[in-house]
Design an enzyme around this catalytic site. Structure first.
Site, short mmCIF file in Angstrom:
data_model
loop_
_atom_site.label_atom_id
_atom_site.label_comp_id
_atom_site.label_asym_id
_atom_site.label_seq_id
_atom_site.Cartn_x
_atom_site.Cartn_y
_atom_site.Cartn_z
CD GLU A 220 -59.56 33.73 -16.28
OE1 GLU A 220 -58.95 33.72 -15.20
OE2 GLU A 220 -59.51 34.68 -17.08
CB CYS A 254 -58.64 29.40 -8.67
SG CYS A 254 -59.47 30.99 -8.73
P1 NAD Z 1 -62.35 20.84 -13.93
O1 NAD Z 1 -61.34 21.23 -14.96
O2 NAD Z 1 -62.40 19.45 -13.47
O3 NAD Z 1 -63.82 21.18 -14.46
C1 NAD Z 1 -64.19 22.47 -14.92
C2 NAD Z 1 -65.36 22.37 -15.88
O4 NAD Z 1 -64.94 21.64 -17.04
C3 NAD Z 1 -66.59 21.63 -15.35
O5 NAD Z 1 -67.75 22.32 -15.78
C4 NAD Z 1 -66.50 20.27 -16.03
O6 NAD Z 1 -67.75 19.65 -16.23
C5 NAD Z 1 -65.90 20.64 -17.36
N1 NAD Z 1 -65.22 19.54 -18.04
C6 NAD Z 1 -64.75 18.40 -17.53
N2 NAD Z 1 -64.17 17.64 -18.49
C7 NAD Z 1 -64.29 18.34 -19.65
C8 NAD Z 1 -63.87 18.11 -20.98
N3 NAD Z 1 -63.23 17.01 -21.33
N4 NAD Z 1 -64.13 19.06 -21.90
C9 NAD Z 1 -64.75 20.21 -21.56
N5 NAD Z 1 -65.18 20.49 -20.31
C10 NAD Z 1 -64.95 19.55 -19.36
O7 NAD Z 1 -62.11 21.85 -12.73
P2 NAD Z 1 -62.79 21.88 -11.31
O8 NAD Z 1 -62.34 20.70 -10.51
O9 NAD Z 1 -64.26 22.12 -11.45
O10 NAD Z 1 -62.16 23.22 -10.70
C11 NAD Z 1 -60.94 23.21 -10.03
C12 NAD Z 1 -59.82 23.80 -10.86
O11 NAD Z 1 -60.21 25.02 -11.43
C13 NAD Z 1 -58.59 24.11 -10.05
O12 NAD Z 1 -57.44 23.78 -10.79
C14 NAD Z 1 -58.67 25.61 -9.86
O13 NAD Z 1 -57.45 26.24 -9.61
C15 NAD Z 1 -59.26 26.04 -11.14
N6 NAD Z 1 -59.95 27.30 -10.99
C16 NAD Z 1 -59.48 28.39 -11.64
C17 NAD Z 1 -60.12 29.61 -11.46
C18 NAD Z 1 -59.67 30.87 -12.15
O14 NAD Z 1 -60.40 31.84 -12.11
N7 NAD Z 1 -58.51 30.90 -12.77
C19 NAD Z 1 -61.23 29.70 -10.64
C20 NAD Z 1 -61.66 28.55 -10.00
C21 NAD Z 1 -61.03 27.35 -10.19
#
Ligand code: NAD
Length: 472
Positions: A220, A254
């Site tokens: 997502e 998002c």
């Molecule tokens: P992010 O990708 O930085 O982090 C998301 C999660 O991944 C966190 O729990 C983080 O600790 C974990 N993570 C970080 N590095 C990792 C790795 N190497 N391996 C596995 N997990 C890891 O995203 P964010 O900054 O928390 O959220 C913002 C982004 O999420 C935006 O791009 C937004 O559009 C998207 N988003 C999408 C939805 C949806 O429903 N499609 C909803 C909310 C946010």
């Protein structure tokens, strides 16, 4: 095993997974009654801690009004629980399917089985709902789950952990907290399914790690969700709705409308109506009690940088909502005009209260503009013409669409929610979520009386006759 993750973390994670898997093997798929009871327990626990969650999210963000958390997170969760509880027994029933004539009177059916143990990785922007919403689907489908919330919202993550510990035994639902290193170790676990919500960059890494164990993933992700304001749209209504969708959670959504495509004749009216709507929702501008802070200093600096970059490349920026100290991280609403493709804010997901307005001459030009970019998570279209609406729906591809409003497809319990292409893969919510976390097992039951013997050696003229019939 990597050098970056302490051995005891990897060990802890895999022993937790083994524990859940052993419990799943021991108990098998839970009944509908059990799933409904689990969902109800979760709903009660959530409502009991509602004010604590509202305070925790506000603490994590620097500021977010209790209303915002209640309306944008708690209400959709409770609604989803109610919907799942109403429908789960029906979805669990084996589905009868059609049998080809020559296999009669055999029978076919599809049985939806829980996958086993699923992993859920959640982001910070809606730290409560984006952690629990996938968990609800996983529970409805009869799975056990391990959740890794974001390290950027520690108060909410701790509260989630203590709530889920109170509600479920550790071998049913568990929470692991930590940052990217734990996230990476988590993604390496041989789950039965992994649902990741977050950025495309991290999603790519998660998918790579999961591929090692052939773990299926639902991603997502985000991206630049366009709003197309048709030439016949009611500009005031459209602008008010875009302002609502953009400024809720200060744009850290998002599915927020990322930029608006507005017919050139309507640009001035749109900008004026957008500002008027922003002032109505948030009379005290960025300092308003209902206006959310930017969740951390890095994002605040990034958003300020987007505005500076656009200005330096010739954009006109209209900032409303007053000046607030940077330490408070309350970024005022901004509209950006005269944008060009080389500006960073037109190349990256904005994720803040900044709205670029791009003008177009014909609806075909606007569609072409959208289609030159990666497929977005959401698309918004405003207009009255059914011909234009059909054209937009048929000629663009996006995860979901809301027509004549913003954000609202997310809270339709019966719609699949997910992205396509760069905005993600797979979907959840409602029945789609139940199916994502289930294995659809096709079953054929042979009848005692059947024609199968005629297709086994020794072959005879009846075999030839049947083959001729099958090849007709
Ligand atoms: P992010 O990708 O930085 O982090 C998301 C999660 O991944 C966190 O729990 C983080 O600790 C974990 N993570 C970080 N590095 C990792 C790795 N190497 N391996 C596995 N997990 C890891 O995203 P964010 O900054 O928390 O959220 C913002 C982004 O999420 C935006 O791009 C937004 O559009 C998207 N988003 C999408 C939805 C949806 O429903 N499609 C909803 C909310 C946010």
């Amino acid at each position: 095993m990597t050098a970056h993750v302490p051995v005891n973390n990897e060990f802890l994670l895999s022993s937790l997974l083994s524990k859940q898997r052993a419990a799943f093997m021991r108990d098998g798929a839970p009944s509908a009654i059990q799933r409904r009871a689990d969902l109800l327990k979760l709903k009660r626990a959530l409502l009991d801690r509602r004010t604590q969650f509202e305070a925790a999210v506000s603490k994590d963000f620097g500021y977010r009004s209790a209303y915002e958390t209640r309306i944008m997170e708690v209400v959709p969760l409770v609604q989803a629980i109610n919907y799942l509880r109403r429908n789960v027994a029906k979805w669990m029933r084996p589905e009868r399917h059609r049998v080809s004539l020559h296999f009669l009177p055999g029978r076919t059916s599809v049985i939806y089985q829980p996958l086993g143990v699923v992993g859920i990785v959640a982001p910070w922007n809606y730290p409560l709902s984006l952690a629990l919403m996938p968990l609800l689907s996983a529970i409805a489908a009869g799975n056990r789950a391990i959740l890794k919330p974001s390290e950027l919202t520690p108060a909410t993550s701790d509260l989630l952990k203590s709530m889920l510990r109170d509600v479920f035994p550790e071998d049913q639902v568990a929470v692991i907290t930590g940052g990217p290193e734990i996230g990476a170790a988590f993604s390496r676990l041989p789950f039965d399914h992994l649902l990741f919500t977050g950025s495309a960059n991290v999603g790519r890494k998660v998918m790579k790690e999961a591929a090692e164990n052939l773990v299926p993933v639902t991603l997502e992700l985000g991206g630049k969700s366009p709003t197309l304001v048709g030439p016949d749209a009611d500009i005031e209504t459209a602008a008010a709705s875009v302002a609502y969708g953009k400024l809720a959670n200060a744009g850290q959504t998002c599915i927020a409308p990322d930029y608006a495509l507005v017919h050139e004749k309507d640009a001035a009216a749109f900008v004026a109506s957008y500002d008027a709507a922003a002032a109505k929702y948030y009379p005290d501008g960025a300092a308003d009690r209902n206006y959310t802070a930017i969740a951390n200093a890095r994002h605040y600096a990034r958003l300020r940088g987007l505005i500076d970059d656009a200005k330096s490349k010739g954009a006109r920026v209209i900032e409303t909502g007053g000046d607030t100290p940077a330490a408070a991280r309350r970024l005022p609403s901004a509209i950006v005009l005269n944008v060009t493709d080389d500006m960073t804010l037109m190349r990256e997901e904005i994720f803040g209260p900044i709205l670029p307005v791009v003008t177009y001459r014909t609806i075909d030009d606007a569609i072409a503009y959208i289609n030159r970019r990666p497929q977005p998570l959401a698309l918004y279209y405003f207009g009255r013409s059914s011909v234009d609406r059909r054209k937009v729906l048929m000629r663009t591809t996006s995860g979901n669409v809301t027509v004549n409003d913003t954000l609202m497809h997310y809270v339709q319990n019966d719609l699949p929610f997910g992205g396509v292409g760069m905005s993600g893969m797979g979907a959840y919510h409602g029945m789609a979520g139940f199916k994502t976390f289930s294995h659809a097992k096709g079953v054929f039951e042979q009848s005692r009386w059947n024609l199968g013997g005629l297709m086994r050696p020794p072959f005879n003229r009846t075999t030839d006759w049947i083959i001729r019939y099958l090849l007709r």
